[in-house]
Design a protein around this motif. Sequence first.
Motif, short mmCIF file in Angstrom:
data_model
loop_
_atom_site.label_atom_id
_atom_site.label_comp_id
_atom_site.label_asym_id
_atom_site.label_seq_id
_atom_site.Cartn_x
_atom_site.Cartn_y
_atom_site.Cartn_z
N PRO A 212 -7.52 14.93 -2.32
CA PRO A 212 -7.34 14.12 -3.52
C PRO A 212 -6.14 14.50 -4.40
CG PRO A 212 -8.91 15.86 -3.95
CD PRO A 212 -8.47 16.04 -2.52
N MET A 213 -5.40 15.56 -4.03
CA MET A 213 -4.41 16.10 -4.95
C MET A 213 -3.33 15.09 -5.33
SD MET A 213 -5.82 18.43 -2.86
CE MET A 213 -4.70 18.66 -1.51
N GLY A 214 -3.04 14.15 -4.41
CA GLY A 214 -1.99 13.18 -4.69
C GLY A 214 -2.37 12.14 -5.72
N LYS A 215 -3.64 12.04 -6.02
CA LYS A 215 -4.15 11.14 -7.06
C LYS A 215 -3.79 9.68 -6.83
CE LYS A 215 -4.35 14.73 -10.58
NZ LYS A 215 -4.02 15.12 -11.97
N CYS A 216 -3.65 9.29 -5.58
CA CYS A 216 -3.47 7.86 -5.27
C CYS A 216 -2.30 7.23 -6.00
CB CYS A 216 -4.75 7.10 -5.62
SG CYS A 216 -5.81 6.77 -4.23
N ARG A 217 -1.23 7.93 -6.13
CA ARG A 217 -0.08 7.37 -6.85
C ARG A 217 0.59 6.28 -6.01
NH1 ARG A 217 0.57 13.02 -7.88
NH2 ARG A 217 0.03 13.52 -10.04
N ILE A 218 1.00 5.23 -6.66
CA ILE A 218 1.57 4.07 -5.98
C ILE A 218 2.78 4.43 -5.11
CG2 ILE A 218 2.88 1.94 -6.42
CD1 ILE A 218 -0.13 1.55 -6.44
N PRO A 219 3.70 5.29 -5.55
CA PRO A 219 4.88 5.57 -4.69
C PRO A 219 4.51 6.16 -3.33
CG PRO A 219 5.30 6.30 -6.93
CD PRO A 219 3.84 5.94 -6.86
N ASP A 220 3.30 6.69 -3.18
CA ASP A 220 2.91 7.30 -1.92
C ASP A 220 2.21 6.33 -0.97
OD1 ASP A 220 2.06 10.36 -3.64
OD2 ASP A 220 3.91 9.81 -2.61
N PHE A 221 2.06 5.08 -1.39
CA PHE A 221 1.45 4.09 -0.51
C PHE A 221 2.49 3.48 0.42
CE2 PHE A 221 -2.96 3.23 -1.56
CZ PHE A 221 -3.13 3.82 -2.80
N GLY A 222 2.07 3.18 1.65
CA GLY A 222 2.88 2.40 2.54
C GLY A 222 2.77 0.92 2.20
N THR A 223 3.28 0.09 3.07
CA THR A 223 3.22 -1.35 2.86
C THR A 223 1.82 -1.88 3.16
OG1 THR A 223 5.53 -1.54 3.51
CG2 THR A 223 4.22 -3.56 3.52
N GLY A 224 1.28 -2.66 2.24
CA GLY A 224 -0.04 -3.23 2.44
C GLY A 224 0.00 -4.49 3.27
N GLY A 225 -1.19 -5.03 3.50
CA GLY A 225 -1.29 -6.30 4.21
C GLY A 225 -1.04 -7.47 3.27
N GLN A 226 -1.67 -8.60 3.56
CA GLN A 226 -1.45 -9.79 2.73
C GLN A 226 -2.31 -9.77 1.47
OE1 GLN A 226 -3.61 -9.77 5.17
NE2 GLN A 226 -5.41 -10.75 4.27
N GLY A 227 -3.30 -8.89 1.44
CA GLY A 227 -4.15 -8.76 0.28
C GLY A 227 -5.33 -9.72 0.30
N THR A 228 -6.31 -9.43 -0.54
CA THR A 228 -7.47 -10.30 -0.70
C THR A 228 -7.77 -10.38 -2.19
OG1 THR A 228 -9.72 -10.74 0.07
CG2 THR A 228 -9.16 -8.43 -0.33
N GLN A 229 -8.05 -11.58 -2.67
CA GLN A 229 -8.21 -11.84 -4.10
C GLN A 229 -9.64 -11.58 -4.55
OE1 GLN A 229 -5.83 -13.32 -6.58
NE2 GLN A 229 -7.48 -12.55 -7.89
N GLY A 230 -9.77 -10.76 -5.56
CA GLY A 230 -11.07 -10.57 -6.19
C GLY A 230 -11.02 -11.06 -7.61
N THR A 231 -11.96 -11.91 -7.98
CA THR A 231 -12.00 -12.46 -9.33
C THR A 231 -13.38 -12.20 -9.93
OG1 THR A 231 -10.43 -14.18 -8.73
CG2 THR A 231 -11.70 -14.52 -10.74
N VAL A 232 -13.38 -11.70 -11.14
CA VAL A 232 -14.64 -11.40 -11.82
C VAL A 232 -14.69 -12.23 -13.08
CG1 VAL A 232 -16.11 -9.59 -12.78
CG2 VAL A 232 -14.51 -9.05 -10.92
#
Length: 126
Positions: free
Chosen positions: A104-124
Motif C-alpha cells: 500500500p505504500m504507493g497510496k494509489c497515486r494517479i501518476p503510477d497508474f497505467g492506461t485504463g480501459g474504456q471505463g464504466t459509468q457509475g451514477t448515484v
Amino acid sequence: QVQLVESGGALVQPGGSLRLSCVVSGFTLDYYNMGWFRQAPGKEREGISCISSGGGSTYYPESVKGRFTISRDNAKNTVYLQMNSLKPEDKGVYYCATYLGAVPMGKCRIPDFGTGGQGTQGTVSS
C-alpha cells in the motif's frame, strides 16, 4: 494486444451497491499490481483502490475506505471492485489499470497508474 474491459456500472440510489469487473487480456495478470481510479465531472482523476499482484495487500484512500473492496481472481484474469454505501459524490467513470507503484505504500497515486480501459459509468442519484 493489451485490453482491459470494465463493466458493472449502473444508476443506483444513495446507499446502494455496485460490483464492477475488469477483464484483462494480452498480459499475465499475476505479475501486476492493479487498481481502480475514477473520473468525476469537473474533478481530477482519483485513485480509489489498489491491490498487490498476489492479492495480499490493498490500499484505499479515506474517501472510500470501509465502503469499497478490491479483489482479484488471477485465474479468471479479472479484477473486481465492490462498492457499498454509495454516495452521490461517488458518481463518475470508473477505470481499472495496472498499478506500477507499491501497495500500500504507493497510496494509489494517479501518476503510477497505467492506461485504463474504456471505463464504466457509475451514477448515484435518488
